[in-house]
Design an enzyme around this catalytic site. Structure first.
Site, PDB file in Angstrom:
ATOM      1  N   GLY A 167      -5.117  -2.511  -6.687  1.00  9.36           N
ATOM      2  CA  GLY A 167      -3.947  -2.026  -7.397  1.00  9.36           C
ATOM      3  C   GLY A 167      -3.696  -0.538  -7.325  1.00  9.36           C
ATOM      4  N   SER A 168      -4.141   0.131  -6.264  1.00  3.54           N
ATOM      5  CA  SER A 168      -3.846   1.582  -6.183  1.00  3.54           C
ATOM      6  C   SER A 168      -2.348   1.813  -5.987  1.00  3.54           C
ATOM      7  CB  SER A 168      -4.646   2.238  -5.052  1.00  3.54           C
ATOM      8  OG  SER A 168      -4.163   1.848  -3.786  1.00  3.54           O
ATOM      9  N   ASN A 169      -1.665   0.873  -5.315  1.00  2.00           N
ATOM     10  CA  ASN A 169      -0.205   1.016  -5.206  1.00  2.00           C
ATOM     11  C   ASN A 169       0.457   0.793  -6.562  1.00  2.00           C
ATOM     12  OD1 ASN A 169       0.937   1.490  -2.407  1.00  2.00           O
ATOM     13  ND2 ASN A 169      -0.631  -0.018  -1.979  1.00  2.00           N
TER      14      ASN A 169
ATOM     15  N   LEU B 208      -1.279 -10.735  -1.469  1.00  4.26           N
ATOM     16  CA  LEU B 208      -1.686 -11.339  -0.198  1.00  4.26           C
ATOM     17  C   LEU B 208      -1.226 -12.775  -0.023  1.00  4.26           C
ATOM     18  CD1 LEU B 208      -5.286  -9.841   0.060  1.00  4.26           C
ATOM     19  CD2 LEU B 208      -3.136  -8.978   0.993  1.00  4.26           C
ATOM     20  N   LYS B 209      -0.437 -13.277  -0.972  1.00  4.68           N
ATOM     21  CA  LYS B 209       0.028 -14.660  -0.862  1.00  4.68           C
ATOM     22  C   LYS B 209       1.493 -14.679  -0.438  1.00  4.68           C
ATOM     23  CE  LYS B 209      -3.777 -16.535  -2.364  1.00  4.68           C
ATOM     24  NZ  LYS B 209      -4.611 -17.354  -1.456  1.00  4.68           N
ATOM     25  N   LEU B 210       1.900 -15.762   0.246  1.00  2.30           N
ATOM     26  CA  LEU B 210       3.310 -15.903   0.622  1.00  2.30           C
ATOM     27  C   LEU B 210       4.097 -16.257  -0.631  1.00  2.30           C
ATOM     28  CD1 LEU B 210       5.036 -15.867   3.209  1.00  2.30           C
ATOM     29  CD2 LEU B 210       4.803 -18.348   3.289  1.00  2.30           C
TER      30      LEU B 210
ATOM     31  N   ASN C  14       8.274  -5.261  -0.454  1.00  6.63           N
ATOM     32  CA  ASN C  14       6.847  -5.293  -0.132  1.00  6.63           C
ATOM     33  C   ASN C  14       6.473  -4.005   0.579  1.00  6.63           C
ATOM     34  OD1 ASN C  14       4.193  -6.524   0.349  1.00  6.63           O
ATOM     35  ND2 ASN C  14       4.822  -6.610   2.498  1.00  6.63           N
TER      36      ASN C  14
ATOM     37  N   HIS D 109       3.860  -2.476   3.348  1.00  8.77           N
ATOM     38  CA  HIS D 109       2.971  -2.940   4.412  1.00  8.77           C
ATOM     39  C   HIS D 109       2.303  -1.710   5.040  1.00  8.77           C
ATOM     40  CE1 HIS D 109       1.509  -5.518   7.645  1.00  8.77           C
ATOM     41  NE2 HIS D 109       1.906  -4.596   8.496  1.00  8.77           N
TER      42      HIS D 109
ATOM     43  N   ASP E  13       6.450 -10.406   6.177  1.00  7.67           N
ATOM     44  CA  ASP E  13       6.759  -9.119   6.824  1.00  7.67           C
ATOM     45  C   ASP E  13       7.998  -9.151   7.709  1.00  7.67           C
ATOM     46  OD1 ASP E  13       3.207  -8.543   7.359  1.00  7.67           O
ATOM     47  OD2 ASP E  13       4.489  -8.157   5.621  1.00  7.67           O
TER      48      ASP E  13
HETATM   49  C1  GRF Z   1      -2.408  -1.719   0.727  1.00  4.51           C
HETATM   50  O1  GRF Z   1      -2.879  -1.255   1.964  1.00  4.51           O
HETATM   51  C2  GRF Z   1      -1.104  -2.418   0.958  1.00  4.51           C
HETATM   52  O2  GRF Z   1      -0.317  -1.859   1.986  1.00  4.51           O
HETATM   53  C3  GRF Z   1      -1.552  -3.765   1.389  1.00  4.51           C
HETATM   54  O3  GRF Z   1      -2.697  -4.058   0.624  1.00  4.51           O
HETATM   55  C4  GRF Z   1      -3.265  -2.839   0.194  1.00  4.51           C
HETATM   56  C5  GRF Z   1      -3.223  -2.872  -1.309  1.00  4.51           C
HETATM   57  O4  GRF Z   1      -3.972  -1.882  -1.823  1.00  4.51           O
HETATM   58  N1  GRF Z   1      -0.508  -4.721   1.193  1.00  4.51           N
HETATM   59  P1  GRF Z   1      -3.965  -1.697  -3.434  1.00  4.51           P
HETATM   60  O5  GRF Z   1      -4.402  -3.010  -4.051  1.00  4.51           O
HETATM   61  O6  GRF Z   1      -2.567  -1.340  -3.834  1.00  4.51           O
HETATM   62  O7  GRF Z   1      -4.948  -0.598  -3.663  1.00  4.51           O
END
Ligand code: GRF
Length: 197
Positions: free
Chosen positions: A15-17, A86-88, A103, A105, A146
Site C-alpha cells: 500500500g505505498s501507493n 493484483l486481481k482482475l 490503475n 502500472h 492493462d
Molecule cells: C506498485 O509497483 C504498483 O505499480 C503495482 O504494484 C505495486 C504496488 O505497490 N501495481 P504498493 O502496494 O502500492 O506499495
C-alpha cells in the site's frame, strides 16, 4: 472542503501507493479517500487505512462483481483507484465505473503489460529488453488487464547495473508522484466547468 471528490482504493499489498494518496488527499484537499478494499486480509494497505481512520474491508471473493460493485456504490465513490491491486476487476464492476476507474502500472504501457505482468516481472522484462528507460503509467481500467486508455506517464532512466529491485525503487518513486497528481487533477476538473469547445 464542501463535498470532496470521493475516492475508493483497491490494493493487494503493502500500500505505498495508497499511502501516497492518503498523504496527498488530506484536509483541505479536493479529494478524499473514503474506502480501502483488499482481497488480502494481511495487506499492509489495510493497516495504512486503519491508521488514517479510513473505512476498509476485505473482499473475500474478488471475482464477485455484485459484491464489489455494491461496496463501491454504497461508498458513493466518484473514482476507483487500483493501487497495487493484483486481481482482475469483474467486467460488471468495470462497466459500473466506466471512465471512473484507474490503475497504476510500473511500466510504460502498452509495453510490458498484460496478464501476469506486475511487480518485479515488469522490471525484469524491461531490463531483458535492453530498454534505456522505464516509468509509471496511470490508465483507465477496461475488462482486460492493462488495456485501458493511458491517462498519464512518467519516465525514468534505466541505469547501467540496474537490477529489477533498483529499477523498481526508481519506478515506485514516480508512481507515488504520478498517481496523486492524476487523482487531484480529476478532483479539480470535476469542479472546474469544462472549457468551451
Ligand atoms: C506498485 O509497483 C504498483 O505499480 C503495482 O504494484 C505495486 C504496488 O505497490 N501495481 P504498493 O502496494 O502500492 O506499495
Amino acid at each position: 472542503m464542501a463535498d470532496p471528490f470521493r475516492v475508493a482504493v483497491l490494493a493487494s499489498g503493502g500500500g505505498s501507493n495508497l499511502q501516497a494518496l492518503l498523504d496527498a488527499c488530506g484536509a483541505g484537499s479536493p479529494a478524499r479517500i473514503v474506502l480501502v478494499l483488499s482481497n488480502n486480509p494481511k495487506a499492509g494497505a489495510l493497516t495504512r487505512a486503519e491508521r488514517a481512520g479510513v473505512p476498509y474491508a476485505v473482499i473475500p471473493d474478488p471475482a464477485d462483481g455484485a459484491v464489489l460493485t455494491r461496496r463501491l456504490t454504497d461508498a458513493h465513490a466518484d473514482l476507483v483507484v487500483l493501487a497495487g491491486y493484483l486481481k482482475l476487476v469483474p467486467a460488471e464492476t468495470v462497466a459500473a465505473f466506466e471512465g471512473r476507474m484507474i490503475n497504476v502500472h510500473p511500466g510504460l504501457l502498452p509495453a510490458f503489460g498484460g496478464p501476469g505482468m506486475y511487480g518485479a516481472r515488469v522490471h525484469r522484462a524491461v531490463l531483458e529488453s535492453g530498454a534505456t528507460e522505464s516509468g509509471a503509467t496511470v490508465h483507465l481500467v477496461s475488462a482486460e488487464y492493462d488495456r485501458g486508455e493511458t491517462i498519464a506517464q512518467r519516465r525514468v532512466p534505466v541505469l547501467p547495473g540496474d537490477t529489477p529491485d533498483t529499477l523498481a525503487v526508481r519506478v515506485l518513486a514516480v508512481e507515488h508522484q504520478l498517481l496523486p497528481e492524476v487523482v487531484l487533477a480529476a478532483a479539480v476538473a470535476r469542479k472546474v466547468a469544462p472549457l468551451p469547445k
